[in-house]
Design a protein around this motif. Structure first.
Motif, PDB file in Angstrom:
ATOM      1  N   ARG A  95     -41.575-109.013  14.526  1.00 56.96           N
ATOM      2  CA  ARG A  95     -42.467-109.784  15.385  1.00 56.96           C
ATOM      3  C   ARG A  95     -41.774-110.214  16.676  1.00 56.96           C
ATOM      4  NH1 ARG A  95     -43.747-115.717  13.584  1.00 56.96           N
ATOM      5  NH2 ARG A  95     -41.605-115.806  14.329  1.00 56.96           N
ATOM      6  N   GLU A  96     -40.510-110.667  16.570  1.00 57.70           N
ATOM      7  CA  GLU A  96     -39.777-111.097  17.756  1.00 57.70           C
ATOM      8  C   GLU A  96     -39.537-109.940  18.712  1.00 57.70           C
ATOM      9  OE1 GLU A  96     -38.781-113.994  18.982  1.00 57.70           O
ATOM     10  OE2 GLU A  96     -39.960-114.945  17.400  1.00 57.70           O
ATOM     11  N   GLU A  97     -39.146-108.810  18.163  1.00 59.60           N
ATOM     12  CA  GLU A  97     -38.873-107.645  18.999  1.00 59.60           C
ATOM     13  C   GLU A  97     -40.153-107.142  19.671  1.00 59.60           C
ATOM     14  OE1 GLU A  97     -35.223-105.940  16.199  1.00 59.60           O
ATOM     15  OE2 GLU A  97     -37.150-104.893  16.323  1.00 59.60           O
ATOM     16  N   ALA A  98     -41.247-107.120  18.919  1.00 63.29           N
ATOM     17  CA  ALA A  98     -42.507-106.639  19.485  1.00 63.29           C
ATOM     18  C   ALA A  98     -43.027-107.580  20.568  1.00 63.29           C
ATOM     19  CB  ALA A  98     -43.545-106.489  18.368  1.00 63.29           C
ATOM     20  N   ARG A  99     -42.897-108.895  20.336  1.00 60.65           N
ATOM     21  CA  ARG A  99     -43.382-109.853  21.328  1.00 60.65           C
ATOM     22  C   ARG A  99     -42.590-109.749  22.623  1.00 60.65           C
ATOM     23  NH1 ARG A  99     -43.712-115.988  19.485  1.00 60.65           N
ATOM     24  NH2 ARG A  99     -45.375-115.069  18.226  1.00 60.65           N
ATOM     25  N   GLN A 100     -41.269-109.608  22.498  1.00 57.16           N
ATOM     26  CA  GLN A 100     -40.436-109.499  23.685  1.00 57.16           C
ATOM     27  C   GLN A 100     -40.761-108.230  24.462  1.00 57.16           C
ATOM     28  OE1 GLN A 100     -38.483-112.002  24.506  1.00 57.16           O
ATOM     29  NE2 GLN A 100     -37.867-111.044  26.431  1.00 57.16           N
ATOM     30  N   ALA A 101     -40.896-107.141  23.734  1.00 54.82           N
ATOM     31  CA  ALA A 101     -41.215-105.875  24.397  1.00 54.82           C
ATOM     32  C   ALA A 101     -42.590-105.925  25.054  1.00 54.82           C
ATOM     33  CB  ALA A 101     -41.159-104.734  23.388  1.00 54.82           C
ATOM     34  N   LEU A 102     -43.529-106.622  24.411  1.00 57.38           N
ATOM     35  CA  LEU A 102     -44.874-106.724  24.959  1.00 57.38           C
ATOM     36  C   LEU A 102     -44.883-107.507  26.269  1.00 57.38           C
ATOM     37  CD1 LEU A 102     -47.912-106.196  24.551  1.00 57.38           C
ATOM     38  CD2 LEU A 102     -48.012-108.347  23.277  1.00 57.38           C
ATOM     39  N   LEU A 103     -44.124-108.624  26.314  1.00 58.89           N
ATOM     40  CA  LEU A 103     -44.074-109.426  27.532  1.00 58.89           C
ATOM     41  C   LEU A 103     -43.460-108.645  28.687  1.00 58.89           C
ATOM     42  CD1 LEU A 103     -42.956-112.876  26.049  1.00 58.89           C
ATOM     43  CD2 LEU A 103     -45.216-112.251  26.928  1.00 58.89           C
ATOM     44  N   GLU A 104     -42.455-107.856  28.401  1.00 61.53           N
ATOM     45  CA  GLU A 104     -41.758-107.107  29.449  1.00 61.53           C
ATOM     46  C   GLU A 104     -42.580-105.933  29.976  1.00 61.53           C
ATOM     47  OE1 GLU A 104     -37.235-107.933  27.724  1.00 61.53           O
ATOM     48  OE2 GLU A 104     -38.127-105.923  27.650  1.00 61.53           O
ATOM     49  N   GLN A 106     -46.112-105.519  29.594  1.00 62.53           N
ATOM     50  CA  GLN A 106     -47.553-105.718  29.660  1.00 62.53           C
ATOM     51  C   GLN A 106     -48.146-105.294  31.009  1.00 62.53           C
ATOM     52  OE1 GLN A 106     -48.869-109.762  29.065  1.00 62.53           O
ATOM     53  NE2 GLN A 106     -50.801-109.076  28.185  1.00 62.53           N
ATOM     54  N   LYS A 107     -47.515-105.732  32.084  1.00 57.49           N
ATOM     55  CA  LYS A 107     -48.039-105.395  33.396  1.00 57.49           C
ATOM     56  C   LYS A 107     -47.979-103.895  33.646  1.00 57.49           C
ATOM     57  CE  LYS A 107     -47.541-106.451  38.309  1.00 57.49           C
ATOM     58  NZ  LYS A 107     -46.794-107.222  39.331  1.00 57.49           N
ATOM     59  N   LYS A 108     -46.835-103.311  33.284  1.00 63.39           N
ATOM     60  CA  LYS A 108     -46.672-101.877  33.482  1.00 63.39           C
ATOM     61  C   LYS A 108     -47.657-101.084  32.625  1.00 63.39           C
ATOM     62  CE  LYS A 108     -43.236 -98.196  33.201  1.00 63.39           C
ATOM     63  NZ  LYS A 108     -41.839 -97.855  32.866  1.00 63.39           N
ATOM     64  N   ALA A 109     -47.903-101.579  31.418  1.00 68.77           N
ATOM     65  CA  ALA A 109     -48.813-100.874  30.517  1.00 68.77           C
ATOM     66  C   ALA A 109     -50.230-100.852  31.064  1.00 68.77           C
ATOM     67  CB  ALA A 109     -48.790-101.526  29.142  1.00 68.77           C
ATOM     68  N   LEU A 110     -50.657-101.969  31.678  1.00 71.18           N
ATOM     69  CA  LEU A 110     -52.005-102.023  32.233  1.00 71.18           C
ATOM     70  C   LEU A 110     -52.174-101.038  33.379  1.00 71.18           C
ATOM     71  CD1 LEU A 110     -52.613-105.888  32.209  1.00 71.18           C
ATOM     72  CD2 LEU A 110     -53.639-104.170  30.701  1.00 71.18           C
ATOM     73  N   GLU A 111     -51.127-100.934  34.197  1.00 68.40           N
ATOM     74  CA  GLU A 111     -51.192 -99.973  35.299  1.00 68.40           C
ATOM     75  C   GLU A 111     -51.132 -98.543  34.793  1.00 68.40           C
ATOM     76  OE1 GLU A 111     -48.895-102.904  38.497  1.00 68.40           O
ATOM     77  OE2 GLU A 111     -47.886-101.140  37.676  1.00 68.40           O
ATOM     78  N   GLU A 112     -50.287 -98.336  33.807  1.00 66.96           N
ATOM     79  CA  GLU A 112     -50.140 -96.991  33.270  1.00 66.96           C
ATOM     80  C   GLU A 112     -51.409 -96.526  32.558  1.00 66.96           C
ATOM     81  OE1 GLU A 112     -47.662 -94.561  33.017  1.00 66.96           O
ATOM     82  OE2 GLU A 112     -46.811 -95.597  34.746  1.00 66.96           O
ATOM     83  N   GLU A 113     -52.086 -97.466  31.913  1.00 66.03           N
ATOM     84  CA  GLU A 113     -53.268 -97.098  31.137  1.00 66.03           C
ATOM     85  C   GLU A 113     -54.325 -96.441  32.015  1.00 66.03           C
ATOM     86  OE1 GLU A 113     -56.689 -99.180  28.302  1.00 66.03           O
ATOM     87  OE2 GLU A 113     -54.923-100.314  28.951  1.00 66.03           O
TER      88      GLU A 113
END
Length: 702
Positions: free
Chosen positions: A398-407, A409-416
């Motif tokens: 959970r900690e690893e996924a949350r950290q990766a998600l925060l880092e 998130q913005k890039k993922a929205l643009e990439e999507e």
């Protein structure tokens, strides 16, 4: 979880017993041998015998106004009463031996009467949970009554059902042969379920012995009690044990229902709250356990009807509290709840539907009657996998996924957005629409639907010669130019390209078969234009095969590589039709299923050219030439020669090869470029010199 719930309700809608086949509006229910879901409730009438004192003679003389028309009602809730059902039957089948199968395991006693009009009396049979096996005509977990009916000779049947619990009366009819097959199938499904659940029980028992964690022992108790509940509710004791006089076995259903709820709540408590943290939801789980224990103890003071009512209502409270606890823990970020919800959702939907049906709020469904088996099996499989990964690893994940998600998130929205735009060039939007998916992100391995589509195959003729005569780079550029010119014709005709296979194009048309034919005609025009420009030193020619039928459309592959595809015999047939264009020397060949589904006012004209048999099949397929693909002059000539062409075709298949030869020679005089007539002329000449064997049928196998 939403997808799982949707799948359950979709299956429910497909497998519901609300089938009106046989109800032809004449007042009789017609027995149709080839109908799989043959339920007679829609034609039946029923009567509540509140005092349980009416005999068959009393009921026989009841006026029609006393009866209630069923309107396909099959569930009556939790009752302690007697229900009479009357149904008039007739048969249009040659079968005389039929079986009435009442898909209900709870009825204490059912009496079945068949009117004998010639003797003016009735044949009587009995079955049910409280009936000794030696008194049953067919010992079975559900009431089964064999009877005979002659074709077009109606009979009237009466059913007297004593209810003491869930009153389900789905009247399902089988021919004797199909009932034997159905019985073997249900026995196989039941045996597979109990075997699989036994393996799950042993697996978790081994985990308990190895780890010594009380979590697993509660899960083992839950599996055991729930399987016992299913076994008893489905009356699986018969035909092995005659327990008709055993009150304990009859009470075992409510007991195992409540005990499995207690064990499930204890397991959920330990799984969702591994730490000793106190909160209101844990108190709610404790309260649920207390209510279940008190309900279990109260069974000895209640009659059987009230026992069944308690055993159906109280678990709803427990299921609701467990679900709320899992959702809350999931929202709190506890990843263990994710595995729990995925597994638990199977059981939630299945058990709730089962209880609601027993209470009479929804009509009977064959799917719902078995849903606790399906739900508990999938719940057991997924939960057994999930509980092996305990809390420490889940917290770290959970900690690893949350950290990766925060880092990211913005890039993922643009990439999507960019990915969706790019991916549409590989996976057409029409493909997603057929799969009922909004984006490619919703597509998973194994997603599929069955649908009637028109399939078009196109292939460049003699492409091998082109590849061998030019450098690979030039061939690649020419091929892309070819695809670029032909592709828009498919989109304009409301189709989409499924895939490129070398120089071949496979396209699908979801609307009408005529779209594919118009696309092929437009592509033929493009091929002729490219022949004079891009491919000047190579005689560019292409063939098109078109077929309409049912295909499976979906995704295949493995976790790291997926592809969209359509599969089925109809896809292979379309490909083979394209291959036949070389044999007949024409650009487009379509199947009879395409011609049958094209209206007459489209301007398209077809000429039947042959009947062929696909390898592995026995029924011939008639194939047609699209006359619109020819030049106007050639098209007119072929239309003028049609009477002689069809006469020649008839003479050819009748083995009058000399007569066929004359007809096709005359066709060639009218239209010298008619390659199909030339082909038949050569065949007729060959067979006139050397006749084919006696078993020759004139059908081409490919």
């Amino acid at each position: 979880m939403k997808l799982i719930v949707l799948l359950f309700f979709a299956t429910l809608s497909i497998t519901t017993c609300k089938v009106h086949a046989g109800n032809d509006g004449t007042g009789y229910f017609t027995l149709i041998d080839d109908e799989r879901w043959l339920y007679g409730n829609s034609s039946s009438v029923y009567f509540f015998d509140k005092n349980a004192n009416l005999t068959i003679e009393n009921v026989r003389n009841l006026p029609d106004a006393s009866w209630i028309y069923s309107k396909h009602n099959t569930t009556f809730g939790i009752l302690d009463s007697v229900i009479w059902v009357r149904l008039d039957l007739k048969s249009q089948s040659e079968w005389e031996d039929w079986v009435l199968y009442i898909e209900s395991y709870f009825l204490p006693k059912v009496e079945f009467y068949v009117d004998n009009p010639n003797q003016k009396n009735y044949t009587k049979m009995i079955a049910g949970r409280r009936v000794p096996m030696d008194q049953m005509m067919v010992p079975n977990k559900s009431p089964v009554f064999p009877f005979q009916i002659e074709k077009d000779k109606p009979i009237r049947i009466f059913i007297r059902a004593e209810t003491l619990g869930p009153a389900l009366l789905p009247l399902r009819f089988f021919s004797q042969k199909k009932f034997d097959t159905f019985s073997r199938l249900t026995d196989f499904v039941s045996g597979s379920y109990y075997g699989a659940m036994l393996l799950l029980l042993l697996y978790n028992l081994v985990l308990f012995i190895s780890i010594r964690d009380k979590l697993f022992i509660f899960y083992c108790l839950y599996i055991f009690s729930f399987v016992l509940f299913i076994f008893n509710s489905n009356n699986q004791w018969i035909p092995f044990i005659d327990y008709s006089n055993s009150i304990f076995v009859i009470m075992l259903g409510p007991i195992s229902s409540l005990f499995s709820t207690i064990a499930a709540t204890c397991f959920a408590w330990m799984y969702l709250f591994p730490n000793d943290d106190r909160n209101w939801i844990k108190k709610a789980l404790k309260l649920t356990i207390l209510v279940d224990i008190l309900s279990l103890l109260s069974l000895s003071f209640l009659n059987l009807k009230d026992q069944v009512l308690v055993a159906n209502i109280i678990p709803i409270f427990g299921i609701s509290v467990i679900t709320i606890a899992a959702v809350i823990r999931y929202n709190q970020g506890y990843l263990g709840a994710r595995y729990f919800l995925i597994a638990w959702s199977f059981l939630i939907v299945s058990v709730l539907l089962y209880i609601i049906m027993n209470l009479g709020f929804i009509d009977y469904s064959n799917f719902i009657s078995y849903s606790p088996m399906y739900g508990s099996f999938f719940e057991g499989v997924f939960l057994s996998l999930g509980i092996g990964d305990r809390i420490n690893s889940l917290k770290r994940e959970r900690e690893e996924a949350r950290q990766a998600l925060l880092e990211s998130q913005k890039k993922a929205l643009e990439e999507e957005k960019r990915i969706n735009e790019s991916i549409s060039r590989f996976v057409p939007n029409q493909f997603l629409e057929i799969l009922h998916r909004k984006t490619i992100l919703e597509v998973y391995r194994g997603d599929s639907v069955e649908q009637n589509l028109t399939i078009l195959f196109s292939d460049i003729r003699n492409f091998t010669n082109l590849s061998e005569s030019r450098p690979a780079k030039d061939v690649f550029l020419l091929l892309n130019e070819y695809m670029e010119r032909l592709g828009p014709a498919i989109g304009t005709s409301h189709g989409f390209i499924d895939k490129y296979i070398g120089d071949a194009i496979m396209a699908l048309f979801p609307r009408e078969p005529k779209d594919a034919v118009f696309a092929a005609l437009a592509m033929c025009t493009e091929v002729r234009g490219m022949r004079d420009t891009t491919f000047r030193d190579f005689h560019l020619d292409a063939g098109f095969g078109i077929h309409f039928g049912s295909v499976m459309l979906g995704t295949v592959g493995e976790a790291n590589r997926l592809d969209t595809t359509v599969i089925g015999d109809n896809v292979n047939l379309a490909s083979r039709l394209e291959g036949l264009t070389k044999n007949y020397g024409i650009p487009i060949i379509v199947s009879d299923s395409v011609c049958r589904n094209i209206p007459e006012n489209t301007g398209l004209e077809f000429r039947e050219i042959d009947a062929v048999i696909v390898k592995g099949k026995t029924i011939p397929i008639v194939i047609y030439e699209v006359l619109n693909a020819a030049s106007p002059a050639e098209q007119e000539q072929k239309k003028q020669s049609l009477p002689h062409f069809f006469t020649g075709l008839h003479e050819y298949k009748s083995r009058n090869f000399s007569g066929a030869l004359e007809c096709f020679e005359y066709c060639l005089e009218i239209c010298p470029t008619d390659s199909v007539s030339k082909l038949y002329k050569d065949r007729a000449y060959t067979f006139s010199e050397e006749p084919p064997p006696p078993n020759w049928t004139g059908l081409l196998k490919f």
